[in-house]
Design a protein around this motif. Structure first.
Motif, PDB file in Angstrom:
ATOM      1  N   TYR A  24       0.838  -1.205   0.000  1.00  0.00           N
ATOM      2  CA  TYR A  24       0.000   0.000   0.000  1.00  0.00           C
ATOM      3  C   TYR A  24       0.876   1.260   0.000  1.00  0.00           C
ATOM      4  O   TYR A  24       0.641   2.189  -0.768  1.00  0.00           O
ATOM      5  N   LEU A  28       1.110   4.055  -2.942  1.00  0.00           N
ATOM      6  CA  LEU A  28       0.880   5.489  -2.714  1.00  0.00           C
ATOM      7  C   LEU A  28       1.967   6.329  -3.374  1.00  0.00           C
ATOM      8  O   LEU A  28       1.704   7.428  -3.838  1.00  0.00           O
ATOM      9  N   PRO A  32      -0.115   8.904  -5.727  1.00  0.00           N
ATOM     10  CA  PRO A  32      -0.400   9.560  -4.441  1.00  0.00           C
ATOM     11  C   PRO A  32      -1.873   9.938  -4.253  1.00  0.00           C
ATOM     12  O   PRO A  32      -2.342  10.030  -3.126  1.00  0.00           O
ATOM     13  N   ALA A  35      -4.353   8.173  -1.670  1.00  0.00           N
ATOM     14  CA  ALA A  35      -4.463   8.457  -0.239  1.00  0.00           C
ATOM     15  C   ALA A  35      -5.761   9.201   0.076  1.00  0.00           C
ATOM     16  O   ALA A  35      -6.269   9.152   1.184  1.00  0.00           O
ATOM     17  N   ARG A  36      -6.298   9.899  -0.931  1.00  0.00           N
ATOM     18  CA  ARG A  36      -7.479  10.726  -0.698  1.00  0.00           C
ATOM     19  C   ARG A  36      -8.791   9.957  -0.729  1.00  0.00           C
ATOM     20  O   ARG A  36      -9.835  10.501  -0.400  1.00  0.00           O
ATOM     21  N   GLN A  39     -13.730   6.265   0.218  1.00  0.00           N
ATOM     22  CA  GLN A  39     -14.535   5.053   0.160  1.00  0.00           C
ATOM     23  C   GLN A  39     -16.021   5.305  -0.039  1.00  0.00           C
ATOM     24  O   GLN A  39     -16.858   4.690   0.598  1.00  0.00           O
ATOM     25  N   ARG A  65      -5.649  -1.123   1.426  1.00  0.00           N
ATOM     26  CA  ARG A  65      -5.311  -0.266   2.548  1.00  0.00           C
ATOM     27  C   ARG A  65      -5.012  -1.055   3.814  1.00  0.00           C
ATOM     28  O   ARG A  65      -4.158  -0.697   4.597  1.00  0.00           O
ATOM     29  N   ARG A  91     -12.994  12.551  -5.254  1.00  0.00           N
ATOM     30  CA  ARG A  91     -11.760  12.970  -4.610  1.00  0.00           C
ATOM     31  C   ARG A  91     -10.594  13.006  -5.597  1.00  0.00           C
ATOM     32  O   ARG A  91      -9.436  13.092  -5.223  1.00  0.00           O
TER      33      ARG A  91
ATOM     34  N   GLU B 210     -13.451  19.426   6.403  1.00  0.00           N
ATOM     35  CA  GLU B 210     -13.275  18.391   5.373  1.00  0.00           C
ATOM     36  C   GLU B 210     -11.853  18.459   4.799  1.00  0.00           C
ATOM     37  O   GLU B 210     -11.223  17.445   4.527  1.00  0.00           O
ATOM     38  N   TYR B 213      -9.536  16.676   7.039  1.00  0.00           N
ATOM     39  CA  TYR B 213      -9.654  15.230   6.819  1.00  0.00           C
ATOM     40  C   TYR B 213      -8.810  14.827   5.605  1.00  0.00           C
ATOM     41  O   TYR B 213      -8.034  13.871   5.643  1.00  0.00           O
ATOM     42  N   ARG B 214      -8.947  15.598   4.538  1.00  0.00           N
ATOM     43  CA  ARG B 214      -8.192  15.327   3.316  1.00  0.00           C
ATOM     44  C   ARG B 214      -6.685  15.416   3.584  1.00  0.00           C
ATOM     45  O   ARG B 214      -5.909  14.559   3.158  1.00  0.00           O
ATOM     46  N   GLN B 217      -5.404  12.416   5.441  1.00  0.00           N
ATOM     47  CA  GLN B 217      -5.208  11.254   4.577  1.00  0.00           C
ATOM     48  C   GLN B 217      -3.980  11.432   3.685  1.00  0.00           C
ATOM     49  O   GLN B 217      -3.106  10.572   3.629  1.00  0.00           O
ATOM     50  N   GLU B 218      -3.984  12.562   3.000  1.00  0.00           N
ATOM     51  CA  GLU B 218      -3.008  12.759   1.934  1.00  0.00           C
ATOM     52  C   GLU B 218      -1.600  13.012   2.475  1.00  0.00           C
ATOM     53  O   GLU B 218      -0.639  12.387   2.068  1.00  0.00           O
ATOM     54  N   LYS B 221      -1.054  10.429   6.076  1.00  0.00           N
ATOM     55  CA  LYS B 221      -1.276   8.989   5.897  1.00  0.00           C
ATOM     56  C   LYS B 221      -1.961   8.351   7.110  1.00  0.00           C
ATOM     57  O   LYS B 221      -1.614   7.249   7.540  1.00  0.00           O
ATOM     58  N   PHE B 224      -8.064   5.499   8.207  1.00  0.00           N
ATOM     59  CA  PHE B 224      -9.429   5.613   8.709  1.00  0.00           C
ATOM     60  C   PHE B 224     -10.146   4.278   8.533  1.00  0.00           C
ATOM     61  O   PHE B 224     -10.191   3.747   7.428  1.00  0.00           O
TER      62      PHE B 224
END
Ligand code: SF4
Ligand code: SF4
Ligand code: SF4
Lengths: 109, 344
Positions: A24, A28, A32, A35-36, A39, A65, A91, B210, B213-214, B217-218, B221, B224
């Motif tokens: 994973y 990434l 990349p 990662a965003r 789901q 993931r 996303r 939001e 949150y992004r 993640q980005e 890492k 969730f």
């Protein structure tokens, strides 16, 4: 063995301690935008392969993931690389490229 | 001259006091603790802009240093009664204060995580609350149960909120974004630490949430996982093993972590529950009920008795500042040209 009319399924639990997220992490690096992913399932909803088979690209993301990669290569064979999923992702995940890279990584390329 | 008593010197109470004083109203601000802004002081940084909460504490406390505001700390108001000469506020030691109107801004307390016994808070040292985590971030020292640097941290949302078993059906509104904020703070300090957030819904409702949150993640890492943790237990080496389900995969899940952080929700403070009952302005769950959530959110069923801040419901610091101002305006609009609280 005597057939009692029921079977015990092999245990299918996620053991996150044993999960290998190495693939994973490498994925990434190649894509990349993955990662965003939050789901939402828009990719799998629009996917033609999903509509006619049990192939589910959103589920493949989640498995990836969590480091559950054993069956992913076989699953990914059903993708036609049509790119519809890339068009809808809210996303901005570049799914088509992601799938190509996933296939490569799973085959040690 | 009109005198307004404000019970509770939190964010909403102080903001209301400052606006009232600026309009020539005499304010008596009561606080049961020895210092004001207790809840805010316990925070390290505030979402969504990661501003140091001490800065907000300083700005708010500076607002109290004007003529017209008398701050009375270590004074717990336990009863409020209306008589012909106005509102009487009293503590347990025969102090009696008189005011023309009262603003109740008695605030919240956090949910007692030990009530969710299956999560092990108070039993295992590796299980902590979001308050403990905030204190560690503030002290800039993150440690696990054996005082070593944690390599894995899991956050669990909705502890004491959205839970029939503890009688709280409501969402506490701030814990989703707080978990994301704390997870980012952890990763800033410990980039190697694996951080997982267990959530049911990520309620990133506010401006910039939001995007946080992004970023989580980005850039950081952070992992969730959609699912709630059903139980946690300690391993022989002081780590925490937890059980959950990855509900997106439909698979049960277990994992071991150095720290399990419980995102505790907001409940009405004891003062809120007490005054709500005594004054018959109590709403759901012990929070105070305003007249109307849309049009008169700072008045109550009792004329002359006003409400602001988390005494009503879970709110952010931003919400509380605005609500304090809005309560001050509601009070000012009830004061007539003679400076009195006229008939409604
Ligand atoms: S559409 Fe995009 S964000 Fe939604 S599940 Fe698919 S990849 Fe993730
Ligand atoms: S590229 Fe593959 S996963 Fe995406 S919509 Fe087409 S078949 Fe489905
Ligand atoms: S804000 Fe998030 S964590 Fe808090 S109660 Fe609501 S859904 Fe749960």
């Amino acid at each position: 063995m005597k057939d009692f009319g029921f079977a015990i399924e092999k245990p299918r639990a996620l053991d996150l301690d044993k999960a290998d997220r190495n693939l994973y992490v490498r994925l990434l690096k190649r894509e990349p935008s993955f990662a965003r992913c939050f789901q939402c399932g828009m990719c799998s909803a629009t996917c033609s392969a999903r509509n006619f088979t049990d192939y589910n690209i959103r589920r493949i993301h989640t498995l990836m993931r969590q480091g559950q990669t054993q069956e992913l290569d076989a699953m990914l064979q059903k993708c036609m690389l049509c790119g519809k999923c890339t068009l809808v992702c809210p996303r901005g995940v570049n799914l088509r490229h992601l799938i190509i890279q996933m296939r490569k990584l799973l085959n040690n390329e | 001259m009109t005198t307004v008593a404000i019970v509770g010197a939190g964010v909403a109470g102080i903001e209301a006091a400052s606006v009232l004083a600026a309009h020539g109203v005499k304010v008596k601000l009561f606080e049961k603790e020895a210092s004001v802004l207790g809840n805010l002081r316990s925070k390290a940084f505030l979402f969504p802009n990661f501003q140091a909460s001490d800065q907000i504490v300083d700005s708010l406390t500076a607002k109290l240093l004007v003529d017209g505001i008398e701050t009375i700390t270590a004074m717990e108001i336990v009863d409020i009664k209306h008589t012909s000469d106005g509102w009487h506020l009293s503590d347990n030691k025969n102090h009696d204060y008189l005011a023309d109107a009262v603003l109740v801004s008695t605030g919240y307390k956090v949910f007692d995580a030990a009530r969710k016994e299956e999560l092990g808070y108070g039993i295992y040292k590796g299980v902590i609350t979001s308050l403990d985590m905030e204190a560690m971030i503030k002290a800039d020292k993150l440690v696990n149960a054996v005082n070593a640097t944690p390599r894995k941290i899991a956050f669990l949302q909705c502890v004491g909120s959205r839970d029939e078993k503890v009688g709280n059906h409501y969402c506490s509104k701030v814990c989703c974004v707080t978990a994301v904020k704390q997870a980012i703070e952890v990763k800033k300090r410990l980039p190697q630490c694996e951080v997982t957030i267990f959530y049911m819904d990520l309620r990133m409702w506010g401006q910039g949430f939001e995007e946080m949150y992004r970023t989580a993640q980005e850039q950081y890492k952070i992992n969730f996982v959609r699912g709630r943790i059903s139980e946690a237990a300690a391993t022989f080496d002081g780590r925490i093993q937890l059980k959950s389900e990855d509900t997106l995969l439909g698979l049960p899940l277990k994992m071991t972590t150095d720290l399990l952080v419980l995102m505790v929700g907001m409940e009405p403070s004891e003062g809120t529950v007490n005054l709500g009952k005594k004054c018959s302005i109590c709403g759901d769950y012990g929070f105070i009920q305003s007249t109307n959530p849309h049009l008169s959110d700072n008045t109550t069923a009792i004329d002359g008795l006003f409400v602001a801040g988390t005494a009503k419901r879970p709110m952010t610091v931003q919400d509380c500042v605005n609500d304090g101002r809005s309560a001050a305006l509601a009070i000012l609009s009830r004061i007539d040209t003679t400076g009195n609280l006229g008939a409604e």
